[in-house]
Motif scaffolding. Sequence first.
Motif, PDB file in Angstrom:
ATOM      1  N   GLU A   1       0.922  -1.223   0.015  1.00 61.34           N
ATOM      2  CA  GLU A   1       0.160   0.032  -0.149  1.00 61.34           C
ATOM      3  C   GLU A   1       0.666   1.249  -0.195  1.00 61.34           C
ATOM      4  O   GLU A   1       0.275   2.428  -0.417  1.00 61.34           O
ATOM      5  CB  GLU A   1      -1.022  -0.209   1.202  1.00 61.34           C
TER       6      GLU A   1
ATOM      7  N   GLU B   1      -2.511  -1.250  10.159  1.00 60.25           N
ATOM      8  CA  GLU B   1      -3.733  -1.126  10.690  1.00 60.25           C
ATOM      9  C   GLU B   1      -4.671  -2.218  10.129  1.00 60.25           C
ATOM     10  O   GLU B   1      -5.458  -2.809  10.853  1.00 60.25           O
ATOM     11  CB  GLU B   1      -4.479   0.164  10.703  1.00 60.25           C
ATOM     12  N   GLU B   2      -4.749  -2.166   8.846  1.00 60.19           N
ATOM     13  CA  GLU B   2      -5.700  -3.224   8.012  1.00 60.19           C
ATOM     14  C   GLU B   2      -5.396  -4.606   8.234  1.00 60.19           C
ATOM     15  O   GLU B   2      -6.061  -5.742   8.621  1.00 60.19           O
ATOM     16  CB  GLU B   2      -5.432  -3.100   6.689  1.00 60.19           C
ATOM     17  N   ASP B   3      -4.102  -4.924   8.431  1.00 59.95           N
ATOM     18  CA  ASP B   3      -3.565  -6.458   8.563  1.00 59.95           C
ATOM     19  C   ASP B   3      -3.819  -6.847  10.238  1.00 59.95           C
ATOM     20  O   ASP B   3      -4.176  -7.817  10.495  1.00 59.95           O
ATOM     21  CB  ASP B   3      -2.014  -6.465   8.294  1.00 59.95           C
TER      22      ASP B   3
ATOM     23  N   PRO C   1      -3.717   0.053  15.582  1.00 56.46           N
ATOM     24  CA  PRO C   1      -4.391   0.937  14.697  1.00 56.46           C
ATOM     25  C   PRO C   1      -4.874   2.251  15.458  1.00 56.46           C
ATOM     26  O   PRO C   1      -5.023   2.557  16.559  1.00 56.46           O
ATOM     27  CB  PRO C   1      -5.950   0.045  14.709  1.00 56.46           C
TER      28      PRO C   1
ATOM     29  N   SER D   1      -6.108  -5.532  12.053  1.00 58.97           N
ATOM     30  CA  SER D   1      -7.327  -5.711  12.444  1.00 58.97           C
ATOM     31  C   SER D   1      -8.149  -6.834  11.932  1.00 58.97           C
ATOM     32  O   SER D   1      -8.961  -7.378  12.341  1.00 58.97           O
ATOM     33  CB  SER D   1      -8.260  -4.475  11.878  1.00 58.97           C
ATOM     34  N   THR D   2      -7.599  -7.449  10.727  1.00 53.51           N
ATOM     35  CA  THR D   2      -8.179  -8.741  10.121  1.00 53.51           C
ATOM     36  C   THR D   2      -7.396  -9.799  10.652  1.00 53.51           C
ATOM     37  O   THR D   2      -7.668 -10.959  10.088  1.00 53.51           O
ATOM     38  CB  THR D   2      -8.287  -8.579   8.608  1.00 53.51           C
TER      39      THR D   2
ATOM     40  N   GLU E   1      -1.340   3.024   7.966  1.00 56.37           N
ATOM     41  CA  GLU E   1      -2.381   2.416   7.863  1.00 56.37           C
ATOM     42  C   GLU E   1      -2.524   1.053   7.279  1.00 56.37           C
ATOM     43  O   GLU E   1      -3.592   0.348   7.684  1.00 56.37           O
ATOM     44  CB  GLU E   1      -2.933   3.683   6.651  1.00 56.37           C
TER      45      GLU E   1
ATOM     46  N   VAL F   1      -8.613   5.122   5.628  1.00 49.32           N
ATOM     47  CA  VAL F   1      -8.644   4.080   6.715  1.00 49.32           C
ATOM     48  C   VAL F   1      -9.522   4.646   8.094  1.00 49.32           C
ATOM     49  O   VAL F   1     -10.482   3.844   8.438  1.00 49.32           O
ATOM     50  CB  VAL F   1      -7.477   3.893   7.377  1.00 49.32           C
TER      51      VAL F   1
ATOM     52  N   GLU G   1     -13.230   4.126   6.734  1.00 56.82           N
ATOM     53  CA  GLU G   1     -13.490   2.352   6.919  1.00 56.82           C
ATOM     54  C   GLU G   1     -13.929   2.094   8.221  1.00 56.82           C
ATOM     55  O   GLU G   1     -14.613   1.439   8.525  1.00 56.82           O
ATOM     56  CB  GLU G   1     -12.573   1.698   6.185  1.00 56.82           C
ATOM     57  N   GLU G   2     -13.166   2.474   9.060  1.00 55.45           N
ATOM     58  CA  GLU G   2     -13.223   2.244  10.629  1.00 55.45           C
ATOM     59  C   GLU G   2     -14.744   3.005  10.978  1.00 55.45           C
ATOM     60  O   GLU G   2     -15.575   2.237  11.829  1.00 55.45           O
ATOM     61  CB  GLU G   2     -12.181   3.219  11.312  1.00 55.45           C
TER      62      GLU G   2
ATOM     63  N   ARG H   1     -15.690   0.477  13.952  1.00 60.89           N
ATOM     64  CA  ARG H   1     -14.660  -0.145  14.196  1.00 60.89           C
ATOM     65  C   ARG H   1     -13.856   0.885  15.254  1.00 60.89           C
ATOM     66  O   ARG H   1     -12.632   0.962  15.274  1.00 60.89           O
ATOM     67  CB  ARG H   1     -13.615  -0.730  13.364  1.00 60.89           C
TER      68      ARG H   1
END
Length: 482
Positions: free
Chosen positions: A10, A467-469, A398, A471-472, A464, A246, A249-250, A255
Amino acid sequence: MATTSSAHGEAAALPPLTPGPYRKRLGLISIVACFGGLLFGYDTGVINGALRPMTEELGLTPFTEGVVTSSLVFAAAVGALSGGRISDAWGRRRTILLLAVLFFVGTMIVVFTPNYEVLVAGRVCLGLAVGGASAVVPVFLAELAPYEIRGSIAGRNEVAIVIGQLSAFVINAVIGNVFIDHPSVWRYMFAISALPAVALFVGMLRMPESPRWLVEKGRHEEALEVLRSVRSEERAVAELGEVEHVAEEESAENRIGLGAVLRNKWLIRIMLVGIGLGIAQQLTGINSIMYYGQIVLIESGFSASAALIANIAPGVIAVVGGFIALAMMDRLDRRKTFVIGFSLTTTCHLLIGIASVVLEEGNPLRPFVILALVVAFVGSMQTFLNVAVWVYLSEVFPLHMRGFGIGVSIFALWVANGVLSLYFPSLVDAVGITGTFFLFAGVGVLALVFVATQVPETRGRTLEALEEDVSTGAIYQVKARS
């Protein structure tokens, strides 16, 4: 634990860093904010040389010595937890200003204390400031820094901490030997820390807020203005877009908030990783050496005055190690750094324990061999663990839980620190240097296992993308970087 082969995925969309005046601006911001780290270091290190004259003037017992020392540490645990939460709600910059006031007030209470009880109150005030600074300053720096140099920027705070500790050791040695017969010499040692507290407050009045915190609060224009001051125009606009994406999305996926953290098993897991890493760092015994180094050196065979001077050596190597760590921070993976660090510190613990057995009391080599091994331990700790741990905690959580996440992790770190600082003199008295350092070695082996199995990689990625990785759960499941 694996890391990703597309660590720059990213981030690749962002324009590259280019030379420009914004780099100097970023450097100035880091210097001013790091006065918080300097105060952290000075106020934790000054007790090392101040404790003996303080005990004589105020009539402290071994137990009350432990209370005076550990009161700052336990208060720092509360300060870290509350400081992180306050900075999430109130802003990183304004929280640091509040901490500067606490540093100054706490210093004045200690300097003018008439008795033990007021002294503890002053140490508690300083502890709240130290803990708050330990949680807020690294996050402030990490959120302002470009991801390519985030490690070396956020890591400057840890270098400032050890510079503060070294300053305390040097000032203690000078004041302690020049005014050796003055009963209140320890008050002068503490008074020095009022100066950087004032510098922190005045400096932060002219510093910007974290752009990522501003985006979270919906203040996008202000965030862009801040980014333009520390990035090229093209990079500032692109980075703001990534942060906004991001944040949207949160919000869309709900989230945000503590409830969202508790509902997500991956966020709970990363919290446990942060807590475990903070505790593991403290259970090396590093701060016991920084607080009670003089006691350890006297136990090894130095005289009291010689120990006060010899105690400067660990402080010097800590600063040297800190600068080496900064040079490596954006080149060497965090996990690899942790593994090297815990391997070296555990080896040093074993060697100190063996040396204290082989070289009996009275042997003229004993104090110098133990001093050399203590210096090697502190150097290993600072080069491979201390800077890396603080950087890691500032970047792994995050945005919506960053202040809370680092606050809880550092709360656990300070509690472990406090327990050790309270009982370390009793531990040395009960089992000697030998048993104490063999115990530290055993804990070091457990820390190595923890890092190898639980700690994911974070280097070379934007906040960012991380944060995605996180959170998932993808951060735990991707393949190793080639």
